[in-house]
Design a protein around this motif. Structure first.
Motif, PDB file in Angstrom:
ATOM      1  N   ALA A 122       1.020  -1.223  -0.020  1.00 61.70           N
ATOM      2  CA  ALA A 122      -0.054   0.062  -0.101  1.00 61.70           C
ATOM      3  C   ALA A 122       0.884   1.348   0.076  1.00 61.70           C
ATOM      4  N   LYS A 123       1.911   1.317   0.808  1.00 60.58           N
ATOM      5  CA  LYS A 123       2.760   2.298   0.841  1.00 60.58           C
ATOM      6  C   LYS A 123       3.402   2.858  -0.342  1.00 60.58           C
ATOM      7  N   CYS A 124       4.108   1.591  -1.036  1.00 58.76           N
ATOM      8  CA  CYS A 124       4.429   1.466  -2.382  1.00 58.76           C
ATOM      9  C   CYS A 124       3.864   2.384  -3.367  1.00 58.76           C
ATOM     10  N   ALA A 125       2.302   1.949  -3.793  1.00 56.08           N
ATOM     11  CA  ALA A 125       1.468   2.515  -4.350  1.00 56.08           C
ATOM     12  C   ALA A 125       1.387   3.922  -4.434  1.00 56.08           C
ATOM     13  N   GLU A 160      -6.357  -9.580  -4.338  1.00 54.75           N
ATOM     14  CA  GLU A 160      -7.920  -9.871  -4.450  1.00 54.75           C
ATOM     15  C   GLU A 160      -8.645  -9.023  -3.328  1.00 54.75           C
ATOM     16  N   ALA A 161      -8.093  -9.185  -2.116  1.00 55.68           N
ATOM     17  CA  ALA A 161      -8.715  -8.475  -1.089  1.00 55.68           C
ATOM     18  C   ALA A 161      -7.741  -8.128   0.140  1.00 55.68           C
ATOM     19  N   GLY A 162      -8.049  -6.695   0.413  1.00 56.96           N
ATOM     20  CA  GLY A 162      -7.342  -6.170   1.604  1.00 56.96           C
ATOM     21  C   GLY A 162      -7.844  -5.518   2.580  1.00 56.96           C
ATOM     22  N   ASP A 163      -7.216  -4.768   3.568  1.00 50.17           N
ATOM     23  CA  ASP A 163      -7.801  -3.936   4.502  1.00 50.17           C
ATOM     24  C   ASP A 163      -8.243  -2.625   3.931  1.00 50.17           C
ATOM     25  N   ALA A 164      -8.834  -1.650   4.620  1.00 47.69           N
ATOM     26  CA  ALA A 164      -9.273  -0.303   4.184  1.00 47.69           C
ATOM     27  C   ALA A 164      -7.950   0.342   3.614  1.00 47.69           C
ATOM     28  N   THR A 165      -6.974   0.523   4.450  1.00 44.06           N
ATOM     29  CA  THR A 165      -5.908   1.223   3.834  1.00 44.06           C
ATOM     30  C   THR A 165      -5.311   0.748   2.497  1.00 44.06           C
ATOM     31  N   TYR A 166      -5.239  -0.670   2.293  1.00 40.96           N
ATOM     32  CA  TYR A 166      -4.730  -1.073   1.259  1.00 40.96           C
ATOM     33  C   TYR A 166      -5.822  -0.955  -0.009  1.00 40.96           C
ATOM     34  N   THR A 167      -7.001  -0.943   0.312  1.00 41.86           N
ATOM     35  CA  THR A 167      -8.018  -0.629  -0.904  1.00 41.86           C
ATOM     36  C   THR A 167      -7.919   0.779  -1.353  1.00 41.86           C
ATOM     37  N   GLN A 168      -7.644   1.708  -0.293  1.00 41.25           N
ATOM     38  CA  GLN A 168      -7.737   2.998  -0.762  1.00 41.25           C
ATOM     39  C   GLN A 168      -6.261   3.281  -1.401  1.00 41.25           C
TER      40      GLN A 168
END
Length: 391
Positions: A122-125, A160-168
């Motif tokens: 998530a941080k990389c993105a 395919e699925a992640g927590d809210a932080t990852y999804t954002q």
């Protein structure tokens, strides 16, 4: 009209460090079919972004995301944010564009776990989103000269699925994947928004429509009022039925209500009392002062006095699923509250923020301390022997 729009872009570019390419990119809602950063699938979006970066002038900075630790990514993000251009943020904010929002606060204790890897990805993105959409081309040259390493998008593509932080964080796939025919078909996030559209109505300050009083601990980030010492914590008791609030600012505070009467770094208790005075108390001093506004009105979002409140988007803050609302005052006021979060009920307060004179003032409500419901009246009573007016 197109000529007028072009002239406006030229005028803004000339008045800032932004290039025409910066402005065109910021005003473009999504990539089109055939773009170098468009993908034919969600994984293809990651691959296209990596190929673009590996062929750019920043190619020598690129490292695989999987080689970074969270601490290294946080350091990269902190350095990169110093080059962020405020005009680009304003464009995204006014357009209610998801590129306005990013959050690097997520943590994960144990390396080599699924959660750690998800947080890293998530941080990389988000770092690449800030690089592409918040750092102007002129500043990128300086960053490249410094030699700060930048992460690639994760090699395996989005989960395919992640927590809210990852999804954002991976919402880039919504706009960089133009659909099978390149027609900008509705992304999954947009479909989710339709399902929860009932939650876009503005909440009360501090909770749902049943919440008239609450307690919470707040982390304050306030370079706007205290640039030399912008971070401190305070305990906050609020009761709309009494039109009162009590702030217990810890040592190191630089609160605009307390300073200069209670100077840094003394703790400061501020009582917004029902009699219209604000009482300030420290270990060595107690005085009262008048202010232009009293305690926060709980319906300021629902019943605005001047400018309407608008719903901005569903997003994440500190890993929590939230809605964002904003209202124009002296500056744009942004309020974030939970929506469909797995742990907290709807409309629990998460963050309030504004930019005062281009500097941040931000409340982060610590929900593990949040206690909605009636509060003891003694918190809101004026302190004894505190009749002297502050000077």
């Amino acid at each position: 009209m197109r000529a007028v729009g072009l002239l406006l872009l030229v005028a803004v570019a000339c008045a800032s460090e932004l290039s025409m390419s910066d402005l065109k990119r910021a005003n473009k809602p999504r990539v089109t079919h055939g773009s170098l950063v468009a993908g034919k699938s969600k994984k293809g979006v990651f691959e296209a972004i990596n190929a673009f970066m590996d062929d750019s002038t920043a190619a020598h900075l690129m490292r695989d995301c999987e080689l970074f630790t969270l601490e290294e990514l946080d350091a990269t993000a902190a350095s990169l944010l110093q080059w962020r251009n405020g005009l680009l943020s304003e464009i995204y904010e006014k357009k209610r564009d998801n590129r306005f929002a990013f959050d690097f606060s997520a943590k994960s204790a144990e390396q080599h776990t699924a959660h750690y890897n998800m947080t890293r990805d998530a941080k990389c993105a988000q770092i690449l989103m800030v690089w592409a959409h918040h750092v102007p081309e002129s500043s990128r040259l300086s960053v490249e000269h410094e030699g700060m390493p930048l992460p690639r998008m994760p090699r395996g593509g989005p989960l395919e699925a992640g927590d809210a932080t990852y999804t954002q964080a991976v919402q880039c796939t919504d706009c960089h994947y133009p659909g099978p025919s390149g027609d900008g078909a509705a992304a999954p996030r947009e479909e989710k928004e339709k399902k929860v559209s009932a939650l876009t109505d503005p909440p009360r300050w501090g909770g749902d429509n049943e919440t008239r009083a609450f307690f919470v601990v707040v982390n304050m980030t306030n370079p706007a009022d205290a640039p030399a010492h912008p971070n401190w914590q305070f305990r906050y008791w609020y009761d709309d039925t009494r039109r009162s609030a009590f702030y217990a600012h810890e040592a190191g505070q630089g609160d605009e209500t307390c300073v200069p009467y209670i100077p840094y770094p003394e703790p400061c208790n501020a009582t917004f009392a029902a009699d219209g005075w604000v009482y300030l108390k420290s270990a060595s001093k107690c005085c009262k002062r008048s202010v232009n506004a009293g305690s926060v009105v709980s319906t300021w979002l629902q019943k605005p006095v001047n400018n309407p409140t608008s719903f901005v988007s569903f997003t994440t803050v500190r890993g929590l699923a939230v809605g964002e609302w904003r209202q124009q005052g002296h500056s744009w006021n942004h309020y974030y509250a939970t929506v469909n979060d797995a742990t907290y009920k709807n409309y629990a307060p998460v963050r309030f923020m504004e930019y005062k004179h281009d500097a941040l003032k931000q409340w982060d409500f610590l929900l593990e301390t949040y206690k909605p419901g009636p509060q003891d009246a003694s918190w809101f009573a004026p302190p004894p022997d505190c009749d002297r007016v502050c000077v």
